[in-house]
Design a protein around this motif. Structure first.
Motif, mmCIF file in Angstrom:
data_model
loop_
_atom_site.group_PDB
_atom_site.id
_atom_site.type_symbol
_atom_site.label_atom_id
_atom_site.label_comp_id
_atom_site.label_asym_id
_atom_site.label_seq_id
_atom_site.Cartn_x
_atom_site.Cartn_y
_atom_site.Cartn_z
ATOM 1 N N ILE A 180 -46.616 -13.687 104.582
ATOM 2 C CA ILE A 180 -45.773 -13.132 105.650
ATOM 3 C C ILE A 180 -46.612 -12.866 106.897
ATOM 4 C CG2 ILE A 180 -44.414 -11.112 106.333
ATOM 5 C CD1 ILE A 180 -43.283 -11.074 103.487
ATOM 6 N N TRP A 189 -45.831 -14.524 110.412
ATOM 7 C CA TRP A 189 -45.575 -13.730 111.623
ATOM 8 C C TRP A 189 -46.293 -14.360 112.816
ATOM 9 C CZ3 TRP A 189 -42.757 -9.430 113.085
ATOM 10 C CH2 TRP A 189 -43.090 -8.876 114.346
ATOM 11 N N TRP A 201 -37.261 -8.888 110.534
ATOM 12 C CA TRP A 201 -38.117 -9.376 109.445
ATOM 13 C C TRP A 201 -37.924 -8.544 108.179
ATOM 14 C CZ3 TRP A 201 -42.288 -13.118 109.195
ATOM 15 C CH2 TRP A 201 -42.349 -13.954 110.310
ATOM 16 N N LYS A 202 -37.713 -7.243 108.338
ATOM 17 C CA LYS A 202 -37.509 -6.395 107.153
ATOM 18 C C LYS A 202 -36.222 -6.774 106.439
ATOM 19 C CE LYS A 202 -39.926 -2.385 109.020
ATOM 20 N NZ LYS A 202 -39.765 -1.018 109.570
ATOM 21 N N LEU A 238 -36.902 -9.856 104.642
ATOM 22 C CA LEU A 238 -37.728 -9.577 103.461
ATOM 23 C C LEU A 238 -36.879 -9.030 102.319
ATOM 24 C CD1 LEU A 238 -40.554 -9.307 102.138
ATOM 25 C CD2 LEU A 238 -40.659 -7.005 103.099
ATOM 26 N N THR A 239 -35.945 -8.134 102.638
ATOM 27 C CA THR A 239 -35.073 -7.564 101.612
ATOM 28 C C THR A 239 -34.251 -8.669 100.939
ATOM 29 O OG1 THR A 239 -34.923 -5.483 102.818
ATOM 30 C CG2 THR A 239 -33.197 -5.925 101.199
ATOM 31 N N PRO A 282 -37.659 -7.007 116.398
ATOM 32 C CA PRO A 282 -38.294 -8.037 115.576
ATOM 33 C C PRO A 282 -38.684 -7.528 114.194
ATOM 34 C CG PRO A 282 -39.150 -8.113 117.794
ATOM 35 C CD PRO A 282 -38.283 -6.891 117.721
ATOM 36 N N ALA A 283 -39.252 -6.312 114.149
ATOM 37 C CA ALA A 283 -39.695 -5.782 112.853
ATOM 38 C C ALA A 283 -38.501 -5.593 111.921
ATOM 39 C CB ALA A 283 -40.435 -4.461 113.044
#
Lengths: 159, 175
Positions: free
Chosen positions: B41, B45, B8-9, B12-13, B4-5
């Motif tokens: 964010i 989340w 999301w990263k 985000l990029t 999941p992280a």
């Protein structure tokens, strides 16, 4: 093919800059931290104050009744929304015009003992708290939804 | 499988720049804009955990940034009025958009013109042009009709065109 407005052609030569390295790292660290905390579903035991308020509206009675009628098969029973009205002033200058808790599902979690050793029926409740918020300055009305999950202990009336 | 992280990263990029641009319109500095993005964010989340945990749709994020910005504006406005002029005059790197080519005079003029648009018009331009949203999505984000969103966009382009003409004529006259 639709031709671009000349201004749009010029705007296309502008790009928003990326987040700063520090900003990007801060957010990524936050995401790592959040992901690390997400172990399983919430198992917080609630004191049930909101639940009592909602139950007073009569909605929970039907839902729990239906749940009991299912003989603890574990099926979920969606509950009706419990609304409250009246204006509440928030500290930031926003006003909660109306809102309430909307029960999305009730799931039987079986029997558990409370701190006094009394047998209780554990019910997992998924709730969405929805508030209609008015910004006094701009007049914009916004709807804020906050989901949460709780486990409530309901006294077992009969066996 | 992507964690999941990491999901999301990656999101985000891909979307960070357009979120930062939108947040910049709701803050007094680039640093504050990044804080707004982070706050949005964080809210997203928690909101998305009930929906499978995947990154959110952009219209919802823009709406959340707007809400957070509105909230901050109210609490910070008195303090910032004293500090704003100093921060701005000294923050030479605080531009909202970068030209693809450094010597692109038209793009540089438009960059300043976009920053000086009224918030109502600028929001629509940013979400439409750099956010990639449709007028329908913009209308839902801003709680206006799609026709109003389209009208604001057209009016913004007219204003930008007018400003570009004016600046060019001024420079030509002074040359």
């Amino acid at each position: 093919m639709q031709t671009l407005d000349p201004i749009e052609s010029a705007l296309a030569r502008l790009m928003p800059p990326a987040l700063s390295r520090e900003g990007q790292q801060d957010i990524e660290a936050m995401l790592d931290d959040l992901a690390g905390k997400e172990v399983s579903n919430v198992t917080e035991i609630s004191n049930g104050r909101w639940f009592t308020k909602w139950a007073a509206g009569g909605g929970i009675a039907a839902a729990i009744g239906a749940l009991c009628a299912l003989n603890f098969t574990g099926e979920t029973v969606p509950g009706p929304p419990a609304a409250y009205s009246g204006v509440q002033e928030m500290s930031s200058g926003l006003i909660i015009v109306s809102g309430g808790d909307r029960v999305e599902s009730l799931t039987d979690e079986g029997w558990q003992e409370d701190a006094n050793g009394k047998t209780m029926q554990a019910v997992r409740v998924k709730v969405v708290e929805e508030n209609n918020v008015l910004d006094e300055e701009s007049g914009i009305m916004m709807k804020i939804s906050e989901p949460r999950e709780e486990i409530l202990l309901v006294p077992v009336g009969s066996y | 499988m992507n964690s999941p992280a990491n999901e999301w990263k990656q999101w985000l990029t891909e979307n960070g720049p357009r979120l930062l641009l939108f947040a910049r319109g709701w803050s007094n500095s680039r640093h504050d804009a990044e804080d707004l993005v982070q706050e949005a964010i964080l809210r997203m989340w928690h909101h998305q955990q009930d929906k499978g945990g995947s990154p959110p749709d952009l219209p919802l994020v823009f709406s959340t940034i707007r809400f957070c910005g509105l909230n901050h504006h109210r609490t910070e406005s008195r303090r910032r009025k004293r500090e704003e002029s100093v921060v701005y005059l000294n923050d030479f790197e605080d531009v909202w958009l970068d030209p693809l080519m450094e010597e692109d005079e038209e793009a540089l003029i438009l960059r300043d013109a976009v920053q000086n648009l009224s918030q109502k018009l600028r929001e629509v331009v940013v979400m439409k042009f750099w956010g990639g949203l449709t007028f329908l999505q913009i209308s839902e984000t801003l709680a206006i009709s799609p026709n109003t969103a389209a009208s604001r966009y057209r009016y913004a382009l007219e204003q930008l065109a007018h400003e570009l003409r004016r600046i060019k004529e001024e420079r030509h006259a002074n040359a």
